[in-house]
Design a protein around this motif. Structure first.
Motif, PDB file in Angstrom:
ATOM      1  N   SER A 141      -3.990  -5.188   2.389  1.00 41.16           N
ATOM      2  CA  SER A 141      -3.566  -5.006   1.007  1.00 41.16           C
ATOM      3  C   SER A 141      -2.759  -3.723   0.838  1.00 41.16           C
ATOM      4  CB  SER A 141      -4.779  -4.960   0.082  1.00 41.16           C
ATOM      5  OG  SER A 141      -4.381  -4.631  -1.235  1.00 41.16           O
ATOM      6  N   ARG A 142      -1.557  -3.873   0.282  1.00 41.72           N
ATOM      7  CA  ARG A 142      -0.697  -2.711   0.043  1.00 41.72           C
ATOM      8  C   ARG A 142      -1.375  -1.671  -0.828  1.00 41.72           C
ATOM      9  NH1 ARG A 142       4.633  -4.709  -2.646  1.00 41.72           N
ATOM     10  NH2 ARG A 142       3.166  -6.139  -3.629  1.00 41.72           N
ATOM     11  N   ALA A 143      -2.224  -2.128  -1.746  1.00 39.05           N
ATOM     12  CA  ALA A 143      -2.821  -1.242  -2.743  1.00 39.05           C
ATOM     13  C   ALA A 143      -3.696  -0.164  -2.120  1.00 39.05           C
ATOM     14  CB  ALA A 143      -3.624  -2.054  -3.743  1.00 39.05           C
ATOM     15  N   TYR A 144      -4.213  -0.418  -0.936  1.00 40.21           N
ATOM     16  CA  TYR A 144      -5.135   0.520  -0.310  1.00 40.21           C
ATOM     17  C   TYR A 144      -4.430   1.590   0.517  1.00 40.21           C
ATOM     18  CZ  TYR A 144      -9.032  -2.414  -1.723  1.00 40.21           C
ATOM     19  OH  TYR A 144      -9.952  -3.102  -2.460  1.00 40.21           O
ATOM     20  N   TYR A 145      -3.157   1.423   0.741  1.00 40.20           N
ATOM     21  CA  TYR A 145      -2.437   2.380   1.588  1.00 40.20           C
ATOM     22  C   TYR A 145      -1.897   3.511   0.716  1.00 40.20           C
ATOM     23  CZ  TYR A 145      -3.003  -0.683   5.553  1.00 40.20           C
ATOM     24  OH  TYR A 145      -3.552  -1.427   6.569  1.00 40.20           O
ATOM     25  N   ASP A 146      -2.174   4.735   1.157  1.00 41.54           N
ATOM     26  CA  ASP A 146      -1.896   5.902   0.338  1.00 41.54           C
ATOM     27  C   ASP A 146      -0.541   6.541   0.616  1.00 41.54           C
ATOM     28  OD1 ASP A 146      -5.111   6.170   1.311  1.00 41.54           O
ATOM     29  OD2 ASP A 146      -4.696   6.211  -0.851  1.00 41.54           O
ATOM     30  N   TYR A 147      -0.058   6.406   1.827  1.00 39.49           N
ATOM     31  CA  TYR A 147       1.186   7.065   2.224  1.00 39.49           C
ATOM     32  C   TYR A 147       2.094   6.060   2.914  1.00 39.49           C
ATOM     33  CZ  TYR A 147      -1.862  11.060   1.506  1.00 39.49           C
ATOM     34  OH  TYR A 147      -2.746  11.968   0.972  1.00 39.49           O
ATOM     35  N   TRP A 148       3.397   6.222   2.689  1.00 39.11           N
ATOM     36  CA  TRP A 148       4.391   5.293   3.212  1.00 39.11           C
ATOM     37  C   TRP A 148       5.564   6.061   3.813  1.00 39.11           C
ATOM     38  CZ3 TRP A 148       3.779  -0.020   2.987  1.00 39.11           C
ATOM     39  CH2 TRP A 148       2.695  -0.477   2.224  1.00 39.11           C
ATOM     40  N   GLY A 149       6.120   5.487   4.874  1.00 40.20           N
ATOM     41  CA  GLY A 149       7.362   6.012   5.414  1.00 40.20           C
ATOM     42  C   GLY A 149       8.556   5.473   4.653  1.00 40.20           C
ATOM     43  N   GLN A 150       9.738   5.862   5.099  1.00 41.38           N
ATOM     44  CA  GLN A 150      10.967   5.475   4.401  1.00 41.38           C
ATOM     45  C   GLN A 150      11.510   4.124   4.875  1.00 41.38           C
ATOM     46  OE1 GLN A 150      10.900   7.386   7.023  1.00 41.38           O
ATOM     47  NE2 GLN A 150      12.575   6.606   8.306  1.00 41.38           N
ATOM     48  N   GLY A 151      10.994   3.636   5.961  1.00 39.42           N
ATOM     49  CA  GLY A 151      11.390   2.325   6.460  1.00 39.42           C
ATOM     50  C   GLY A 151      12.463   2.389   7.522  1.00 39.42           C
ATOM     51  N   THR A 152      12.477   1.366   8.380  1.00 36.54           N
ATOM     52  CA  THR A 152      13.504   1.221   9.403  1.00 36.54           C
ATOM     53  C   THR A 152      13.932  -0.242   9.450  1.00 36.54           C
ATOM     54  OG1 THR A 152      14.068   1.697  11.726  1.00 36.54           O
ATOM     55  CG2 THR A 152      11.842   0.891  11.305  1.00 36.54           C
ATOM     56  N   GLN A 153      15.239  -0.465   9.538  1.00 34.97           N
ATOM     57  CA  GLN A 153      15.774  -1.825   9.466  1.00 34.97           C
ATOM     58  C   GLN A 153      15.672  -2.520  10.817  1.00 34.97           C
ATOM     59  OE1 GLN A 153      17.334  -3.569   6.743  1.00 34.97           O
ATOM     60  NE2 GLN A 153      17.140  -5.290   8.198  1.00 34.97           N
TER      61      GLN A 153
END
Length: 123
Positions: free
Chosen positions: A106-118
């Motif tokens: 579940s996305r809701a439980y994740y507190d920190y995110w990176g900027q993403g890579t294609q």
């Protein structure tokens, strides 16, 4: 504040492989559940894989047997080895860290995110 930086994305032909890496800083990495999500154009961000602090893993059905998530707590990194890539794997891939929950999709439980890579897989 935890910072996550992904690398390793690119363009690959169908059937090929890519290895994504995520480097974490600013927190206690070895206590986090780490996850990979992806988002294709016009679609919701979806769960791909997660790994617990002890190395337990969880995959979405569409990547099971093709993708492998791993972590190196000494280096504060998590990786996603992607084999037998398909055009439908094309997306921006995000690394995420969960401080407090168990292994979850579940996305809701994740507190920190990176900027993403294609990641782009050509047919």
């Amino acid at each position: 504040q935890v910072q996550l930086v992904e690398s390793g994305g690119g363009l690959v032909q169908a059937g090929g492989s890519l290895r994504l890496s995520c480097a974490a800083s600013g927190g206690t990495f070895n206590t986090y559940v780490m996850g990979w999500f992806r988002q294709a154009p016009g679609k919701e961000r979806e769960f791909v894989a997660a790994i617990s602090r002890y190395g337990g893993t969880y995959y979405t059905a569409s990547v099971k047997g093709r993708f492998t998530i791993s972590r190196d707590n000494a280096k504060n990194t998590v990786a996603l080895q992607m084999n037998s890539l398909k055009p439908e794997d094309t997306a921006v891939y995000y690394c995420a860290a969960d401080e407090t929950s168990g292994l979850t999709d579940s996305r809701a439980y994740y507190d920190y995110w990176g900027q993403g890579t294609q990641v782009t897989v050509s047919s």
